[in-house]
Design an enzyme around this catalytic site. Structure first.
Site, short mmCIF file in Angstrom:
data_model
loop_
_atom_site.label_atom_id
_atom_site.label_comp_id
_atom_site.label_asym_id
_atom_site.label_seq_id
_atom_site.Cartn_x
_atom_site.Cartn_y
_atom_site.Cartn_z
N TYR A 38 0.85 -1.19 0.00
CA TYR A 38 0.00 0.00 0.00
C TYR A 38 0.88 1.23 0.00
O TYR A 38 1.52 1.54 1.00
CB TYR A 38 -0.90 -0.04 1.24
CG TYR A 38 -1.95 1.03 1.35
CD1 TYR A 38 -2.52 1.63 0.24
CD2 TYR A 38 -2.38 1.44 2.60
CE1 TYR A 38 -3.50 2.60 0.36
CE2 TYR A 38 -3.37 2.41 2.74
CZ TYR A 38 -3.92 2.98 1.62
OH TYR A 38 -4.90 3.94 1.74
N LYS A 66 -0.91 -1.28 -4.27
CA LYS A 66 -1.97 -0.28 -4.41
C LYS A 66 -1.29 1.08 -4.42
O LYS A 66 -0.75 1.54 -3.41
CB LYS A 66 -2.96 -0.37 -3.24
CG LYS A 66 -4.04 0.69 -3.31
CD LYS A 66 -4.97 0.63 -2.11
CE LYS A 66 -5.99 1.77 -2.16
NZ LYS A 66 -6.86 1.78 -0.98
N ILE A 108 -8.75 -0.96 -5.79
CA ILE A 108 -9.26 -0.93 -4.42
C ILE A 108 -9.77 0.49 -4.22
O ILE A 108 -8.99 1.43 -4.06
CB ILE A 108 -8.16 -1.27 -3.40
CG1 ILE A 108 -7.61 -2.67 -3.66
CG2 ILE A 108 -8.71 -1.16 -1.98
CD1 ILE A 108 -6.38 -3.02 -2.84
#
Length: 195
Positions: A38, A66, A108
């Site tokens: 992330y 992400k 996401i």
């Protein structure tokens, strides 16, 4: 007694790329499951620099990243440099079409709860341009600030009441709700009522 107050030198506490790679490797290897990194330094405080990703790219437990750093140039860099090693995952709703055009196959996004049809449309190359053009003003408005409150307000406009936010967040203002209502109307079929 007088005490001398000296400012602390925090520079030795800064997480280097090597230290971050060692830490992430230790965590993902101990868990032994596929992991999505992330990259959101505004929230995590630590960016995934290229040197860190180079050290992590061939770890069999790291599936993707992400990308939510806000640096659009990283999208193409990640897609090109780590193709076949780390999957690019869309982490910025406003840039979703750009992500998909650069090979991202997953996303996401919190707004998918409110705009599932549009999200599906953006993921599909055949409908991407139309879906994205329809909802881009909504994505842009929500990502401009107070993401959670505005997303919950959007859900309410679309028929799913969930305006409450956890403290210390505040719910969307009436101006936010009015703006979102107008943007939903303009989005037409790409922002249908959910209930």
């Amino acid at each position: 007694t007088a005490y001398e107050i000296r400012p602390r030198d925090w520079s030795s506490d800064v997480c280097s790329s090597d230290l971050l790679a060692v830490h992430v490797s230790a965590v993902v290897n101990s868990v032994g499951m596929l992991t999505c990194l992330y990259d959101y330094p505004a929230r995590t405080g630590v960016p995934f620099e290229r040197e860190t990703l180079d050290a992590l790219a061939d770890n069999p437990h790291i599936q993707g990243i992400k990308e939510a750093s806000g640096d659009r140039s990283r999208i193409a860099m990640l897609a090109d440099h780590y193709a076949g090693r780390i999957d690019l995952v869309c982490g910025a709703d406003e840039d979703s079409a750009y992500f998909m055009d650069h090979g991202a196959k997953s996303w996401i996004g919190g707004m998918a709860n409110a705009l599932p049809k549009a999200h599906k449309g953006i993921l599909n190359a055949d409908t991407r341009a139309e879906a994205y053009a329809a909802v881009h003003p909504i994505l842009e408005f929500i990502e401009a600030g107070r993401y959670i409150a505005k997303t919950k307000a959007l859900l309410g406009i679309l028929g799913v009441e969930c305006a409450a936010v956890r403290g210390p967040l505040l719910p969307a203002t009436q101006d936010d709700i009015d703006t979102l209502t107008g943007l939903v109307e303009k989005a037409g079929e790409w922002a249908p009522r959910l209930a």
